[in-house]
Design an enzyme around this catalytic site. Structure first.
Site, PDB file in Angstrom:
ATOM      1  N   HIS A 171       0.821  -1.212   0.000  1.00 53.37           N
ATOM      2  CA  HIS A 171       0.000   0.000   0.000  1.00 53.37           C
ATOM      3  C   HIS A 171       0.854   1.261   0.000  1.00 53.37           C
ATOM      4  O   HIS A 171       2.058   1.238   0.290  1.00 53.37           O
ATOM      5  CB  HIS A 171      -0.936   0.001   1.211  1.00 53.37           C
ATOM      6  CG  HIS A 171      -0.249   0.051   2.543  1.00 53.37           C
ATOM      7  ND1 HIS A 171       0.213   1.223   3.109  1.00 53.37           N
ATOM      8  CD2 HIS A 171       0.055  -0.932   3.438  1.00 53.37           C
ATOM      9  CE1 HIS A 171       0.753   0.966   4.288  1.00 53.37           C
ATOM     10  NE2 HIS A 171       0.682  -0.337   4.509  1.00 53.37           N
ATOM     11  N   CYS A 187       2.922  -4.754   6.800  1.00 53.15           N
ATOM     12  CA  CYS A 187       2.638  -4.534   5.384  1.00 53.15           C
ATOM     13  C   CYS A 187       3.877  -4.026   4.640  1.00 53.15           C
ATOM     14  O   CYS A 187       4.877  -3.653   5.243  1.00 53.15           O
ATOM     15  CB  CYS A 187       1.502  -3.532   5.224  1.00 53.15           C
ATOM     16  SG  CYS A 187      -0.088  -4.117   5.865  1.00 53.15           S
TER      17      CYS A 187
END
Length: 221
Positions: A171, A187
């Protein structure tokens, strides 16, 4: 077995230039709002290979490199040691981007499927994140709306194992200077202007290979 050393051979040509068109300052719809936010997080006269208002090391800017034969076009490979994400192209090359990965033991190597994609996503911290750092995440237990300061940034690729959402994402980040570091809660982070370009080229269903952050461990192919 496929290791991080197997798939990239040598650096070649850089990205070509891309110019972002001006966007209205008064968005009246979701698409207008997204376009305004995209303009906000994209440098003026943006050239992916050269624009660097974030002060990144130049090696973390997007670049086209030659890829090893036999890798499937469309797949993603994350080199956790060098902090690179490679997106394999159909012509024997790969686009390489700088990334940040999970800090400490939060990074989770493995083989995943891009189960879905989202532009300007909302975000809710996991219960584990809230338990681990309540002073940081408890305030967002009800979710954080989309926008340039959202933790997932402008685009998100959601990583699945089978039909199960792993809660791992590739992301954008409102903290672009974290690229190159171990900084996230697990992440893979990218500069928003960079993932905006990657996002449109990634199809759901492709495989994302996240390689271990330790040199001695061999990644699964």
């Amino acid at each position: 077995m496929l290791t991080r050393r197997h798939f990239i051979l040598t650096t070649t040509a850089l990205f070509s230039s891309a110019i972002v068109a001006p966007v209205s300052a008064a968005p009246s719809s979701t698409s207008d709002r997204w376009a305004a936010w995209d303009a906000e997080v994209t440098p003026p006269d943006f050239d992916p290979a050269r624009s660097n208002p974030w002060g990144l090391h130049p090696r973390f800017l997007p670049v086209r490199v030659e890829a090893r034969d036999g890798l499937r076009a469309g797949d993603i490979h994350v080199d956790a040691i060098a902090r690179y994400l490679y997106h394999i192209q159909g012509d024997g090359t790969a686009m390489r981007y700088g990334v940040a990965i999970g800090r400490g033991g939060l990074y989770a190597p493995g083989r995943f499927t891009v189960g879905r994609k989202a532009k300007w996503p909302s975000w809710t911290p996991t219960q584990n994140m809230i338990r681990r750092e309540p002073e940081t995440y408890a305030q967002f237990a009800g979710g954080m709306p989309p926008g340039p300061m959202n933790a997932l940034g402008s685009r998100a690729l959601y990583l699945y194992v089978g039909n199960r959402d792993t809660y791992l994402r590739i992301h954008g980040t409102p903290f672009p200077r974290s690229v190159g570091m171990r900084a996230s809660s697990g992440c893979v982070r990218m500069v928003m202007a960079h993932i905006n370009g990657l996002y449109d080229r990634v199809d759901t269903g492709v495989t994302a290979h996240l390689y271990p952050a330790e040199e001695s461990v061999t990644a699964r192919s």
